[in-house]
Design a protein around this motif. Structure first.
Motif, PDB file in Angstrom:
ATOM      1  N   ALA A  72      41.046  40.198  42.247  1.00 16.72           N
ATOM      2  CA  ALA A  72      39.745  40.769  42.588  1.00 16.72           C
ATOM      3  C   ALA A  72      38.927  40.863  41.319  1.00 16.72           C
ATOM      4  O   ALA A  72      39.451  41.168  40.252  1.00 16.72           O
ATOM      5  CB  ALA A  72      39.905  42.144  43.213  1.00 16.72           C
ATOM      6  N   ILE A  73      37.654  40.577  41.450  1.00 20.05           N
ATOM      7  CA  ILE A  73      36.709  40.738  40.355  1.00 20.05           C
ATOM      8  C   ILE A  73      35.546  41.542  40.917  1.00 20.05           C
ATOM      9  O   ILE A  73      34.923  41.136  41.898  1.00 20.05           O
ATOM     10  CB  ILE A  73      36.248  39.369  39.813  1.00 20.05           C
ATOM     11  CG1 ILE A  73      37.432  38.617  39.222  1.00 20.05           C
ATOM     12  CG2 ILE A  73      35.134  39.555  38.796  1.00 20.05           C
ATOM     13  CD1 ILE A  73      37.102  37.237  38.709  1.00 20.05           C
ATOM     14  N   LYS A  74      35.300  42.694  40.306  1.00 23.70           N
ATOM     15  CA  LYS A  74      34.280  43.611  40.828  1.00 23.70           C
ATOM     16  C   LYS A  74      32.892  42.975  40.854  1.00 23.70           C
ATOM     17  O   LYS A  74      32.179  43.071  41.844  1.00 23.70           O
ATOM     18  CB  LYS A  74      34.269  44.884  39.985  1.00 23.70           C
ATOM     19  CG  LYS A  74      33.513  46.004  40.610  1.00 23.70           C
ATOM     20  CD  LYS A  74      33.731  47.285  39.822  1.00 23.70           C
ATOM     21  CE  LYS A  74      33.147  48.461  40.567  1.00 23.70           C
ATOM     22  NZ  LYS A  74      33.445  49.720  39.907  1.00 23.70           N
ATOM     23  N   HIS A  75      32.500  42.330  39.752  1.00 24.46           N
ATOM     24  CA  HIS A  75      31.198  41.667  39.682  1.00 24.46           C
ATOM     25  C   HIS A  75      31.425  40.246  39.195  1.00 24.46           C
ATOM     26  O   HIS A  75      31.507  40.004  37.987  1.00 24.46           O
ATOM     27  CB  HIS A  75      30.248  42.405  38.732  1.00 24.46           C
ATOM     28  CG  HIS A  75      29.962  43.798  39.164  1.00 24.46           C
ATOM     29  ND1 HIS A  75      29.144  44.084  40.231  1.00 24.46           N
ATOM     30  CD2 HIS A  75      30.403  44.989  38.711  1.00 24.46           C
ATOM     31  CE1 HIS A  75      29.092  45.385  40.401  1.00 24.46           C
ATOM     32  NE2 HIS A  75      29.848  45.967  39.492  1.00 24.46           N
ATOM     33  N   GLY A  76      31.544  39.316  40.122  1.00 25.89           N
ATOM     34  CA  GLY A  76      31.768  37.937  39.722  1.00 25.89           C
ATOM     35  C   GLY A  76      32.245  37.081  40.867  1.00 25.89           C
ATOM     36  O   GLY A  76      31.962  37.361  42.032  1.00 25.89           O
ATOM     37  N   VAL A  77      32.990  36.060  40.526  1.00 23.78           N
ATOM     38  CA  VAL A  77      33.425  35.051  41.484  1.00 23.78           C
ATOM     39  C   VAL A  77      34.923  34.875  41.384  1.00 23.78           C
ATOM     40  O   VAL A  77      35.469  34.741  40.289  1.00 23.78           O
ATOM     41  CB  VAL A  77      32.739  33.695  41.167  1.00 23.78           C
ATOM     42  CG1 VAL A  77      33.212  32.624  42.122  1.00 23.78           C
ATOM     43  CG2 VAL A  77      31.241  33.834  41.187  1.00 23.78           C
ATOM     44  N   SER A  78      35.604  34.869  42.529  1.00 24.37           N
ATOM     45  CA  SER A  78      37.027  34.538  42.591  1.00 24.37           C
ATOM     46  C   SER A  78      37.151  33.137  43.158  1.00 24.37           C
ATOM     47  O   SER A  78      36.428  32.775  44.090  1.00 24.37           O
ATOM     48  CB  SER A  78      37.778  35.506  43.507  1.00 24.37           C
ATOM     49  OG  SER A  78      37.647  36.822  43.047  1.00 24.37           O
ATOM     50  N   MET A  79      38.061  32.341  42.577  1.00 23.39           N
ATOM     51  CA  MET A  79      38.203  30.954  43.022  1.00 23.39           C
ATOM     52  C   MET A  79      39.668  30.632  43.312  1.00 23.39           C
ATOM     53  O   MET A  79      40.548  30.990  42.536  1.00 23.39           O
ATOM     54  CB  MET A  79      37.695  30.003  41.937  1.00 23.39           C
ATOM     55  CG  MET A  79      36.221  30.167  41.656  1.00 23.39           C
ATOM     56  SD  MET A  79      35.659  29.167  40.269  1.00 23.39           S
ATOM     57  CE  MET A  79      36.186  30.176  38.900  1.00 23.39           C
TER      58      MET A  79
END
Length: 103
Positions: free
Chosen positions: A16-23
């Motif tokens: 998980a990334i609070k502010h960003g992008v998961s790929m």
């Protein structure tokens, strides 16, 4: 925060990334399958990686969208150098313009 629990066979990782992008990228190059689980944290200005592994026929991958308190720690982090990124952008733009692919 919103994230993913990813199961690769019997391995489990929470990302998980609070502010960003998961790929989650599954690619095939040179007759080989590979999965990469990574992301871009905008607040920290860094790329993060959790998993990079080869896959074989029959491997099972399951992705579950979930709410979690925190992510597993990434195995690798790289700070984004904006000056280097801009330089690489200009080099690529020049090459593509010379090839007639950009105007």
């Amino acid at each position: 925060m919103k994230g993913f629990t990813i199961y690769i066979n019997d391995k489990k990782v929470n990302i998980a990334i609070k502010h960003g992008v998961s790929m989650i990228i599954v690619d095939q190059t040179c007759d080989k399958f590979c999965i990469t689980v990574s992301g871009l944290d905008i607040e920290r200005q860094e790329h993060q990686w959790w998993v990079r592994q080869d896959l074989t026929i029959g491997d099972k991958i399951r992705i579950v969208a979930t709410e979690m308190e925190e992510s597993d720690l990434p195995v690798k982090r790289t700070i984004i150098d904006r000056r280097n990124l801009y330089r690489r952008y200009n080099e690529l733009k020049e090459r593509l313009t010379k090839k007639g692919l950009l105007k």
